[in-house]
Design an enzyme around this catalytic site. Structure first.
Site, PDB file in Angstrom:
ATOM      1  N   HIS A 399       0.829  -1.210   0.000  1.00 33.89           N
ATOM      2  CA  HIS A 399       0.000   0.000   0.000  1.00 33.89           C
ATOM      3  C   HIS A 399       0.869   1.268   0.000  1.00 33.89           C
ATOM      4  O   HIS A 399       0.733   2.124  -0.882  1.00 33.89           O
ATOM      5  CB  HIS A 399      -0.909  -0.034   1.234  1.00 33.89           C
ATOM      6  CG  HIS A 399      -1.865   1.118   1.323  1.00 33.89           C
ATOM      7  ND1 HIS A 399      -3.187   1.014   0.978  1.00 33.89           N
ATOM      8  CD2 HIS A 399      -1.687   2.412   1.705  1.00 33.89           C
ATOM      9  CE1 HIS A 399      -3.778   2.183   1.140  1.00 33.89           C
ATOM     10  NE2 HIS A 399      -2.887   3.050   1.584  1.00 33.89           N
ATOM     11  N   GLU A 400       1.771   1.361   0.965  1.00 35.96           N
ATOM     12  CA  GLU A 400       2.575   2.586   1.087  1.00 35.96           C
ATOM     13  C   GLU A 400       3.535   2.754  -0.094  1.00 35.96           C
ATOM     14  O   GLU A 400       3.779   3.871  -0.541  1.00 35.96           O
ATOM     15  CB  GLU A 400       3.336   2.622   2.414  1.00 35.96           C
ATOM     16  CG  GLU A 400       2.439   2.652   3.657  1.00 35.96           C
ATOM     17  CD  GLU A 400       1.383   3.759   3.641  1.00 35.96           C
ATOM     18  OE1 GLU A 400       1.591   4.795   2.971  1.00 35.96           O
ATOM     19  OE2 GLU A 400       0.330   3.575   4.294  1.00 35.96           O
ATOM     20  N   HIS A 403       1.688   4.384  -2.872  1.00 34.44           N
ATOM     21  CA  HIS A 403       1.714   5.847  -2.752  1.00 34.44           C
ATOM     22  C   HIS A 403       3.072   6.402  -3.188  1.00 34.44           C
ATOM     23  O   HIS A 403       3.161   7.382  -3.923  1.00 34.44           O
ATOM     24  CB  HIS A 403       1.506   6.268  -1.291  1.00 34.44           C
ATOM     25  CG  HIS A 403       0.093   6.160  -0.813  1.00 34.44           C
ATOM     26  ND1 HIS A 403      -0.949   6.798  -1.437  1.00 34.44           N
ATOM     27  CD2 HIS A 403      -0.453   5.508   0.247  1.00 34.44           C
ATOM     28  CE1 HIS A 403      -2.075   6.532  -0.780  1.00 34.44           C
ATOM     29  NE2 HIS A 403      -1.802   5.749   0.234  1.00 34.44           N
ATOM     30  N   HIS A 406       3.658   6.204  -6.886  1.00 33.74           N
ATOM     31  CA  HIS A 406       2.776   7.179  -7.540  1.00 33.74           C
ATOM     32  C   HIS A 406       3.485   8.542  -7.535  1.00 33.74           C
ATOM     33  O   HIS A 406       3.578   9.230  -8.548  1.00 33.74           O
ATOM     34  CB  HIS A 406       1.455   7.247  -6.761  1.00 33.74           C
ATOM     35  CG  HIS A 406       0.354   7.983  -7.474  1.00 33.74           C
ATOM     36  ND1 HIS A 406      -0.868   8.211  -6.909  1.00 33.74           N
ATOM     37  CD2 HIS A 406       0.295   8.563  -8.698  1.00 33.74           C
ATOM     38  CE1 HIS A 406      -1.635   8.884  -7.754  1.00 33.74           C
ATOM     39  NE2 HIS A 406      -0.954   9.119  -8.843  1.00 33.74           N
TER      40      HIS A 406
END
Ligand code: ZN
Length: 613
Positions: A399-400, A403, A406
């Site tokens: 998940h992190e 980010h 991205h």
């Protein structure tokens, strides 16, 4: 052992930061080599701010003035961001570090000052007028990169008022925060909860934080008691909390009206230019698929062998977390392996992140809890973890890093001015990674325990991030509409609406306890109108994208990476459409329903197998 005591003992067993091997710490020196460099940057921010302020009036005067003003503002904000991020990350490493705390406080006040200094820019551009700004862009080609920013300012300018009225509104804006502040003071500082009894008759302290661990406990009595006690306490303040919520509903209606929006919803969606049909479409399409949530409720009831299923049973996992000790290196390997469908460019950047100390991995005494990704433009992103070796932690890495990558892709492609992400797209990349990892682990799972754990984890994620947030969104829409129609909702109105929505969403098998009616009073997000729907739409976009990536070819991956690169260079709905997902259609929402249904069938299969064997 009480959990306070357990927490204390745990803290004592944690290493000091200085004992953590360097390879598990992030390289903050990539932001500033030394504290002295940070101090120097702080001074530069101050002088750049003064320089910018002295240019007031020159932005509307000439193309040159506009270009210089805008690029100086970028320089200022870019450096301010670096100063801010560094000081905060330094303080998060060990929150007991007084020097870092004071650096963070200085960064906060400098950021406020910087915000004030740059606040003249937008009004000055509007004052110049669309035509003149257009002629400036034609005159100075370097202004072209600011075109989207400038056009967006004029798009929203119809809702700006005269300077005098804006001053009045901004003053009223401070007062309008009162209900949220009161809510937060009451629920975080003043409210206390009695101890709750578990199945063996032992008492446990209850806080809102501890509630999160009790509600997934295998001890049903503890789950039931903590649910009833927690919501019961909120219920005992139902009139006060209905008062604060009413005040927020009314003040947001007032601001929407003052700015000439037709509704609070329209005002809330305007900054990201989200068409209201995205909001309405979400609720309508979810409603058509609620039979799946009903089916889940009923499967869970049978799997847990319950006479009646209550909300406090919904959170209980069907299988405990398997293999609780995965090494960090193995976790990174699992994440990298599962994300291979995203292509070599993505995976090699991911590996660079793992190997080049972007990540602060382990817990140490005084370190901030949880996980996040953050960073400063032009420097690689950073990730804070508190890695403990559970599967949940592996998902947190995916998940992190979603980010982080991205941000890395965006920074590589976009100028500073478009380097952020809107809230509408912010969780898309992180959730896409999670779903891809999930599908991979689910396929690899061999034991019944693992299969059950993964199926349950995905179903719970969809229930809480997608269905539950849509229920919240529907509640919000209904109560904001009541205000618009001149009605005055009371605590009883909120309670009965909450009950009927839960009946509708979970279906006839869910036994509704009276305490569930007070849950609305516990949701802080209702003080930021029309915010939560973005969890559901973000999940829908991620579901559609992850399927495109897994089932598609190089073209789908290319479009996805272009989305990662696009930052804030256009409106979220447009950026997602280019990536292959149309958020104004019902398709992405239907994709979540399909994934939920597939996982339900999978779960039923696992449960059948185990009763047969
Ligand atoms: Zn996130």
């Amino acid at each position: 052992m009480t959990s306070e005591k357990a927490k204390e003992e745990r803290t004592h067993s944690l290493p000091e930061r200085s004992d953590i091997p360097e390879k598990y710490t992030w390289r903050l020196e990539d932001l500033f080599e030394t504290a002295k460099d940070w101090e120097k940057a702080l001074k530069t921010v101050e002088s750049t701010g003064e320089d910018l302020a002295s240019r007031k009036g020159s932005l509307k005067a000439s193309a040159e003035g506009l270009l210089e003003g805008l690029s100086l503002a970028d320089t200022l904000e870019k450096l301010m961001e670096r100063v801010f991020v560094y000081a905060h990350m330094l303080s998060h490493q060990d929150t007991r570090n007084q020097k870092a705390q004071s650096m963070a406080a200085r960064a906060v006040s400098l950021a406020v000052k910087t915000g004030e200094l740059t606040s003249f820019i937008i009004p000055e551009i509007i004052e110049a007028g669309r035509e003149r700004i257009e002629s400036f862009i034609t005159e100075r080609k370097d202004l072209e990169i600011y075109r989207f920013l400038l056009e967006d300012i004029f798009r929203q300018s119809a809702h700006r008022l005269s300077a005098e009225e804006e001053t009045l509104l901004s003053g009223a804006g401070e007062i309008a925060h009162a209900p949220e502040n009161i809510y937060s003071m009451l629920t975080n500082a003043d409210m206390s909860f009695p101890e709750v009894e578990d199945g063996k008759g032992h008492l446990h302290p209850l806080t809102q934080e501890l509630y999160g661990t009790y509600i997934i406990s295998p001890d049903r009595t503890l789950r039931k008691n903590s649910f009833k006690v927690l919501h019961g306490v909120f219920g005992s303040y139902k009139n006060t909390l209905s008062g604060t919520l009413n005040a927020t509903l009314r003040s947001s209606a007032y601001f929407a009206r003052s700015r000439k929006y037709s509704s609070t919803l329209e005002a809330a969606l305007a900054p990201d230019n989200i068409p209201p049909e995205v909001y309405h479409g979400l609720i309508e399409t979810v409603e058509k698929h609620l039979y799946l949530l009903h089916r889940y409720t009923s499967i869970k009831k049978r799997a847990l062998d319950l006479e009646s299923i209550h909300m406090h049973d919904m959170y209980f996992p069907l299988a405990p977390e398997p293999k609780p000790c995965i090494s960090y290196e193995d976790a990174c390997q699992m994440v990298a392996e599962s994300l291979k469908p995203l292509g070599d460019e993505y995976v090699s950047l991911l590996m660079e992140g793992f190997e080049s100390r972007w990540i602060d991995v382990l817990e140490n005494r005084g370190k901030r809890g949880g996980a996040y990704s953050w960073g400063s433009y032009g420097i690689h992103p950073y990730v804070l973890l508190n890695y403990n070796g559970t599967f949940r932690d592996v998902f947190t890495i995916a998940h992190e890093m979603g980010h982080a990558l991205h941000k890395a892709f965006t920074d590589k492609k976009q100028p500073f001015v478009y380097s952020g992400h809107s809230i509408f797209t912010a969780e898309v990349a992180s959730t896409t990674n999670e779903i891809i990892l999930h599908e991979a682990l689910q396929e690899q799972a061999t034991s019944r325990e693992e299969k059950l754990y993964f199926a349950n984890a995905l179903l719970e994620q969809i229930r809480t991030t997608f269905f539950r947030q849509t229920l919240f969104a529907e509640f919000e829409l209904t109560v904001h509409n009541m205000i618009a129609e001149g009605e005055a909702p009371t605590a009883e109105t909120f309670c009965s609406l909450w009950r009927s929505l839960n009946e509708k969403y979970y279906g006839p098998e869910l036994e509704i306890d009276n305490e569930l009616e007070y849950e609305w009073a516990r949701i802080p997000h209702f003080y930021s109108p029309f915010y939560v729907y973005q969890y559901a739409t973000g999940y829908a976009a991620a579901t559609a994208l992850s399927r495109n990536i897994r089932e598609g070819g190089t073209q789908e991956v290319k479009r996805y990476l272009e989305f990662l690169e696009s930052g804030k260079s256009d409106y979220p709905v447009i950026l997602l459409r280019r990536a292959g997902v149309d958020m104004t259609s019902s398709e992405p929402v239907k994709e979540v329903a399909a994934l939920f249904e597939k996982t339900l069938e999978n779960l039923e299969g696992i449960l059948r197998e185990s009763t047969e064997s």
